[in-house]
Design an enzyme around this catalytic site. Sequence first.
Site, PDB file in Angstrom:
ATOM      1  N   GLY A   1      11.611 -21.414  70.256  1.00 35.28           N
ATOM      2  CA  GLY A   1      12.815 -20.618  70.088  1.00 35.28           C
ATOM      3  C   GLY A   1      13.754 -20.663  71.284  1.00 35.28           C
ATOM      4  O   GLY A   1      13.903 -21.689  71.955  1.00 35.28           O
TER       5      GLY A   1
ATOM      6  N   ARG B   1       1.301 -17.340  75.580  1.00 37.34           N
ATOM      7  CA  ARG B   1      -0.065 -16.809  75.461  1.00 37.34           C
ATOM      8  C   ARG B   1      -1.023 -17.764  74.767  1.00 37.34           C
ATOM      9  O   ARG B   1      -2.221 -17.717  75.014  1.00 37.34           O
ATOM     10  CB  ARG B   1      -0.026 -15.465  74.722  1.00 37.34           C
ATOM     11  CG  ARG B   1       0.680 -15.535  73.378  1.00 37.34           C
ATOM     12  CD  ARG B   1       0.880 -14.161  72.772  1.00 37.34           C
ATOM     13  NE  ARG B   1       1.792 -14.212  71.632  1.00 37.34           N
ATOM     14  CZ  ARG B   1       2.061 -13.185  70.863  1.00 37.34           C
ATOM     15  NH1 ARG B   1       1.514 -12.014  71.116  1.00 37.34           N
ATOM     16  NH2 ARG B   1       2.905 -13.313  69.845  1.00 37.34           N
TER      17      ARG B   1
ATOM     18  N   SER C   1      19.561  -7.594  73.104  1.00 31.08           N
ATOM     19  CA  SER C   1      20.229  -7.945  71.852  1.00 31.08           C
ATOM     20  C   SER C   1      21.400  -6.992  71.690  1.00 31.08           C
ATOM     21  O   SER C   1      21.338  -5.840  72.151  1.00 31.08           O
ATOM     22  CB  SER C   1      19.263  -7.771  70.686  1.00 31.08           C
ATOM     23  OG  SER C   1      19.969  -7.851  69.473  1.00 31.08           O
TER      24      SER C   1
ATOM     25  N   TYR D   1      12.682  -2.277  66.526  1.00 31.41           N
ATOM     26  CA  TYR D   1      13.268  -3.389  67.286  1.00 31.41           C
ATOM     27  C   TYR D   1      14.562  -2.995  68.001  1.00 31.41           C
ATOM     28  O   TYR D   1      14.677  -3.156  69.227  1.00 31.41           O
ATOM     29  CB  TYR D   1      13.529  -4.587  66.368  1.00 31.41           C
ATOM     30  CG  TYR D   1      14.115  -5.776  67.097  1.00 31.41           C
ATOM     31  CD1 TYR D   1      13.354  -6.485  68.031  1.00 31.41           C
ATOM     32  CD2 TYR D   1      15.431  -6.188  66.860  1.00 31.41           C
ATOM     33  CE1 TYR D   1      13.893  -7.577  68.703  1.00 31.41           C
ATOM     34  CE2 TYR D   1      15.966  -7.277  67.528  1.00 31.41           C
ATOM     35  CZ  TYR D   1      15.199  -7.970  68.448  1.00 31.41           C
ATOM     36  OH  TYR D   1      15.738  -9.045  69.118  1.00 31.41           O
TER      37      TYR D   1
HETATM   38  P1  NAP Z   1      10.804 -16.403  68.684  1.00 27.94           P
HETATM   39  O1  NAP Z   1      11.225 -17.779  68.293  1.00 27.94           O
HETATM   40  O2  NAP Z   1      10.001 -15.595  67.734  1.00 27.94           O
HETATM   41  O3  NAP Z   1      10.066 -16.512  70.092  1.00 27.94           O
HETATM   42  C1  NAP Z   1       9.519 -15.378  70.690  1.00 27.94           C
HETATM   43  C2  NAP Z   1       8.666 -15.828  71.855  1.00 27.94           C
HETATM   44  O4  NAP Z   1       8.067 -14.674  72.449  1.00 27.94           O
HETATM   45  C3  NAP Z   1       7.509 -16.754  71.419  1.00 27.94           C
HETATM   46  O5  NAP Z   1       7.315 -17.737  72.392  1.00 27.94           O
HETATM   47  C4  NAP Z   1       6.326 -15.799  71.384  1.00 27.94           C
HETATM   48  O6  NAP Z   1       5.077 -16.431  71.573  1.00 27.94           O
HETATM   49  C5  NAP Z   1       6.677 -14.926  72.584  1.00 27.94           C
HETATM   50  N1  NAP Z   1       5.890 -13.717  72.646  1.00 27.94           N
HETATM   51  C6  NAP Z   1       5.800 -12.710  71.741  1.00 27.94           C
HETATM   52  N2  NAP Z   1       4.932 -11.789  72.155  1.00 27.94           N
HETATM   53  C7  NAP Z   1       4.452 -12.214  73.352  1.00 27.94           C
HETATM   54  C8  NAP Z   1       3.515 -11.708  74.280  1.00 27.94           C
HETATM   55  N3  NAP Z   1       2.878 -10.554  74.060  1.00 27.94           N
HETATM   56  N4  NAP Z   1       3.286 -12.398  75.407  1.00 27.94           N
HETATM   57  C9  NAP Z   1       3.932 -13.565  75.661  1.00 27.94           C
HETATM   58  N5  NAP Z   1       4.802 -14.125  74.801  1.00 27.94           N
HETATM   59  C10 NAP Z   1       5.049 -13.448  73.666  1.00 27.94           C
HETATM   60  O7  NAP Z   1      12.071 -15.481  69.025  1.00 27.94           O
HETATM   61  P2  NAP Z   1      13.492 -15.800  69.696  1.00 27.94           P
HETATM   62  O8  NAP Z   1      14.506 -15.596  68.650  1.00 27.94           O
HETATM   63  O9  NAP Z   1      13.453 -17.071  70.442  1.00 27.94           O
HETATM   64  O10 NAP Z   1      13.602 -14.535  70.671  1.00 27.94           O
HETATM   65  C11 NAP Z   1      13.608 -14.638  72.083  1.00 27.94           C
HETATM   66  C12 NAP Z   1      14.212 -13.355  72.645  1.00 27.94           C
HETATM   67  O11 NAP Z   1      15.570 -13.236  72.234  1.00 27.94           O
HETATM   68  C13 NAP Z   1      13.507 -12.077  72.178  1.00 27.94           C
HETATM   69  O12 NAP Z   1      13.433 -11.153  73.240  1.00 27.94           O
HETATM   70  C14 NAP Z   1      14.438 -11.564  71.092  1.00 27.94           C
HETATM   71  O13 NAP Z   1      14.332 -10.158  70.914  1.00 27.94           O
HETATM   72  C15 NAP Z   1      15.785 -11.961  71.662  1.00 27.94           C
HETATM   73  N6  NAP Z   1      16.836 -12.036  70.638  1.00 27.94           N
HETATM   74  C16 NAP Z   1      16.770 -12.923  69.623  1.00 27.94           C
HETATM   75  C17 NAP Z   1      17.794 -12.962  68.681  1.00 27.94           C
HETATM   76  C18 NAP Z   1      17.804 -13.936  67.530  1.00 27.94           C
HETATM   77  O14 NAP Z   1      18.740 -13.879  66.713  1.00 27.94           O
HETATM   78  N7  NAP Z   1      16.846 -14.825  67.411  1.00 27.94           N
HETATM   79  C19 NAP Z   1      18.878 -12.072  68.777  1.00 27.94           C
HETATM   80  C20 NAP Z   1      18.916 -11.174  69.836  1.00 27.94           C
HETATM   81  C21 NAP Z   1      17.891 -11.171  70.767  1.00 27.94           C
HETATM   82  P3  NAP Z   1       4.091 -16.821  70.333  1.00 27.94           P
HETATM   83  O15 NAP Z   1       4.528 -18.170  69.850  1.00 27.94           O
HETATM   84  O16 NAP Z   1       2.735 -16.814  70.961  1.00 27.94           O
HETATM   85  O17 NAP Z   1       4.252 -15.755  69.293  1.00 27.94           O
END
Ligand code: NAP
Length: 237
Positions: free
Chosen positions: A14, A35, A140, A160
């Site tokens: 991501g 992890r 976010s 969230y």
């Molecule tokens: P994603 O593709 O679901 O990736 C999330 C990452 O966080 C994965 O690598 C996951 O690892 C890791 N993670 C979750 N729990 C963890 C833990 N306990 N320890 C270590 N790593 C952990 O999500 P993303 O969209 O890239 O999101 C990244 C950030 O951007 C987040 O903080 C999210 O809230 C923020 N965000 C995203 C969006 C959006 O539209 N996508 C919008 C606003 C903000 P695993 O593979 O092991 O699960």
Amino acid sequence: MSSTTALVTGANKGIGFEIAAGLGARGWSVGVGARDEARREAAVEKLRAAGVDAFGVPLDVTDDASVTAAAALLEQRGGLDVLVNNAGITGGMPQDPTTIDLDTVRTVLETNVFGVIRTTNAMLPLLRRSASPRIVNMSSSVGSLARQQADQAGPVGVAYAPSKTYLNAVTYQYVRELEGTNILINLGCPGFVATDLNGHRGHRTPEQGAAIAIRLATLPDEGPTGGYFDDAGAIPW
Ligand code: NAP
């Protein structure tokens, strides 16, 4: 040898993966905090194949021992300059306040808020020794109370979105305590990005989502601290 070392949490996929790629493309040494061993090593290999000086950091942000070990690993490698607290979860939808299972709220806070505090505090002794330390917390725009009041912040949800509001508030307390140090701490908002987090419904690419974190991670010494930004500029709190 790279002169700057960054740690990106949740960097196996991501937005986090693209943050690692972007920082690595600047010649930085990048710790891929993740992890799951197989997913972590696959990401490290992919980054190395792209020329990035990447290394794996076993890291579960909800686990004290894991976070402590990650800090020890970075210490052993020579320190840390930039921490990007990117790991995050939604806890699944819907999250209507009147029907929520409290365990969902607890689980989301454990990662999105307590995980950031735990990781930041473990890494702070290393960051304090850096010439230009930076902390970027991935928030976010759904955490913006001003945007919620203007009905511009996504669906009703009690885990969230409030976890990001809480993260914003927590981040500001770090800014207050660390005022007068050289540590710049900012909140980044990636926009609505197509990742596993939202079933790939977002309209932005992970690379586009990573841009704000990369900008905040690479701020010059006179750059801002205590800000809440997306690509368009400051977000109302
Ligand atoms: P994603 O593709 O679901 O990736 C999330 C990452 O966080 C994965 O690598 C996951 O690892 C890791 N993670 C979750 N729990 C963890 C833990 N306990 N320890 C270590 N790593 C952990 O999500 P993303 O969209 O890239 O999101 C990244 C950030 O951007 C987040 O903080 C999210 O809230 C923020 N965000 C995203 C969006 C959006 O539209 N996508 C919008 C606003 C903000 P695993 O593979 O092991 O699960």
